[in-house]
Write an enzyme that holds these catalytic residues in place. Structure first.
Site, PDB file in Angstrom:
ATOM      1  N   ASP A 193       0.934  -1.050  -0.070  1.00  0.00           N
ATOM      2  CA  ASP A 193       0.003   0.166  -0.217  1.00  0.00           C
ATOM      3  C   ASP A 193       0.451   1.217  -0.372  1.00  0.00           C
ATOM      4  O   ASP A 193       1.036   2.482   0.070  1.00  0.00           O
ATOM      5  CB  ASP A 193      -0.540  -0.042   1.530  1.00  0.00           C
ATOM      6  CG  ASP A 193      -2.082   1.035   0.757  1.00  0.00           C
ATOM      7  OD1 ASP A 193      -2.564   1.114   0.586  1.00  0.00           O
ATOM      8  OD2 ASP A 193      -2.572   1.561   2.258  1.00  0.00           O
ATOM      9  N   SER A 213      -6.917   4.827  -0.249  1.00  0.00           N
ATOM     10  CA  SER A 213      -6.741   3.565  -0.375  1.00  0.00           C
ATOM     11  C   SER A 213      -8.762   3.331  -0.673  1.00  0.00           C
ATOM     12  O   SER A 213      -9.174   2.977   0.633  1.00  0.00           O
ATOM     13  CB  SER A 213      -6.164   2.643  -0.173  1.00  0.00           C
ATOM     14  OG  SER A 213      -4.425   2.814   0.259  1.00  0.00           O
ATOM     15  N   GLN A 263      -5.216  -1.269  -7.647  1.00  0.00           N
ATOM     16  CA  GLN A 263      -5.562  -0.940  -6.447  1.00  0.00           C
ATOM     17  C   GLN A 263      -6.568   0.064  -6.975  1.00  0.00           C
ATOM     18  O   GLN A 263      -5.741   1.144  -8.337  1.00  0.00           O
ATOM     19  CB  GLN A 263      -4.536  -0.320  -5.151  1.00  0.00           C
ATOM     20  CG  GLN A 263      -5.372   0.654  -4.155  1.00  0.00           C
ATOM     21  CD  GLN A 263      -4.022   1.126  -3.258  1.00  0.00           C
ATOM     22  OE1 GLN A 263      -3.731   2.397  -3.927  1.00  0.00           O
ATOM     23  NE2 GLN A 263      -3.952   0.487  -1.984  1.00  0.00           N
TER      24      GLN A 263
END
Length: 283
Positions: A193, A213, A263
Site C-alpha cells: 500500500d 485507498s 488498487q
C-alpha cells in the site's frame, strides 16, 4: 516506529477472532497496509501450513482510527484439497472498517511458467534515501522509518509507450527478518500500500488531492524476502471522477516477478492544503 513483527502480531481472543495492535501514527487514518497485513495474519492463523496465500482482495470500508486496535473476525468459507478460502472482517467500535477475501493454494502444484521482464532501473544504492527526500515526501517516509524506500526519478524512468502514468520504487524492510515465509508475505501485504496511489499523481505536478485507498487486490507469485530489495513497478492507467486506478508489479533484485497488485484510490481535488496535511489524510 514499532517493528513489523509487533505490527503483525495479532492476538487470538476467541475461535477465529483476533485483535491487532494500535501504534502511534501521524496519519489521521490507520494506514491501509497495516489493516490489510493484520487481516491477512488473522486469516493465516486458521489455515494449515501446507497452504500458502496466493491472493487477497480487500475493501477499505471506513477510515480506521490509528489510536485504537481493530478486531478481525475470520469466516472459514472453504477448505478444499488444493485451495482454501477465508473471509476476514476488520471491526472498530462495532463497525466494519475493512473486508478481505484471501485464497490459499497448496505449495506443491506444478504447471506452466513464464513472467514479464523486470524493467531496467538504477540500482537502489545509487538513489537518494529518506534524508534527501523533499518536504512532500518526507512526512510520509518518516511514518515508515523501518522501511527503506527509494523512488526512481521520473527522468530516470524508462517509459512504456502509451501508458498514462508510471513510477518505480525500490523498497525493503530495513532490519533482518526471520526465515518465515508467511511473515514475509504479510510484510509485503503491508508494504504494497506504500506509494502505489502516488503513481497516479506523477503526471499532475503541483496538484493537491485528498487521497485514500478504496480497494486493494494482490497476488503472490513466487517466494521472496521482504528484507531484500524489491522493485515496485507502478502504473496508473486511468483517473477520473475523483478516483484513480493503479497497478503494480513487484520484482526481486534478480528479476523474478514475485507479486502483482491492483488498487483503486480516492484522488479528490482539494482547493488549498499543505502537502504534509494531505499526506496525513492519505489513508
Amino acid at each position: 516506529m514499532a517493528s513489523i513483527e509487533e505490527i503483525l502480531a495479532v492476538e487470538r481472543i476467541d475461535n477465529d477472532i483476533y485483535r491487532g495492535g494500535s501504534f502511534p501514527s501521524q496519519l489521521r487514518r490507520t494506514f491501509g497496509g497495516q489493516v490489510a497485513g493484520q487481516a491477512l495474519v488473522a486469516a493465516t492463523r486458521t489455515v494449515d501450513r501446507e497452504f500458502a496465500v496466493h491472493s487477497l482482495h480487500g475493501y477499505f470500508l471506513r477510515p480506521g482510527r490509528p489510536d485504537e486496535p481493530a478486531v478481525f473476525m475470520v469466516d472459514r468459507i472453504r477448505d478444499g484439497r488444493s485451495f482454501v478460502t477465508r473471509r476476514v472482517t476488520g471491526v472498530q467500535d462495532g463497525e466494519a472498517i475493512f473486508s478481505m477475501s484471501a485464497s490459499f493454494h497448496v505449495t506443491h502444484d506444478e504447471g506452466i511458467e513464464h513472467q514479464d521482464r523486470m524493467p531496467e532501473v538504477p540500482d537502489p544504492e545509487s538513489l537518494p534515501g529518506r534524508e534527501s527526500a523533499d518536504d512532500s515526501q518526507r512526512a510520509l517516509l518518516e511514518e515508515w522509518a523501518n522501511f527503506d524506500i527509494r523512488i526512481v526519478g521520473q527522468a530516470e524512468t524508462s517509459r512504456y509507450p502509451g501508458l498514462a502514468a508510471q513510477q518505480r520504487v525500490w523498497f525493503k524492510y530495513r532490519l533482518p527478518l526471520p526465515d518465515d515465509h508467511l511473515l514475509h508475505v504479510c510484510t509485503l501485504a503491508y508494504m504494497s500500500d506504500m506509494t502505489l496511489l502516488g503513481s497516479s499523481m506523477t503526471v499532475h505536478p503541483g496538484a493537491k488531492a485528498q487521497t485514500a485507498s478504496l480497494d486493494h487486490a494482490m497476488w503472490f507469485l513466487r517466494p521472496f524476502r521482504a528484507d531484500d530489495w524489491l522493485l515496485y513497478d507502478q502504473t496508473s492507467p486511468s483517473a477520473g471522477g475523483g478516483r484513480a486506478l493503479t497497478q503494480g508489479r513487484i520484482f526481486d533484485r534478480s528479476g523474478r516477478m514475485v507479486a502483482a497488485v491492483t488498487q483503486e484510490g480516492l484522488t479528490r481535488s482539494v482547493a488549498t492544503d499543505s502537502a504534509a496535511s494531505i499526506m496525513r489524510q492519505d489513508r
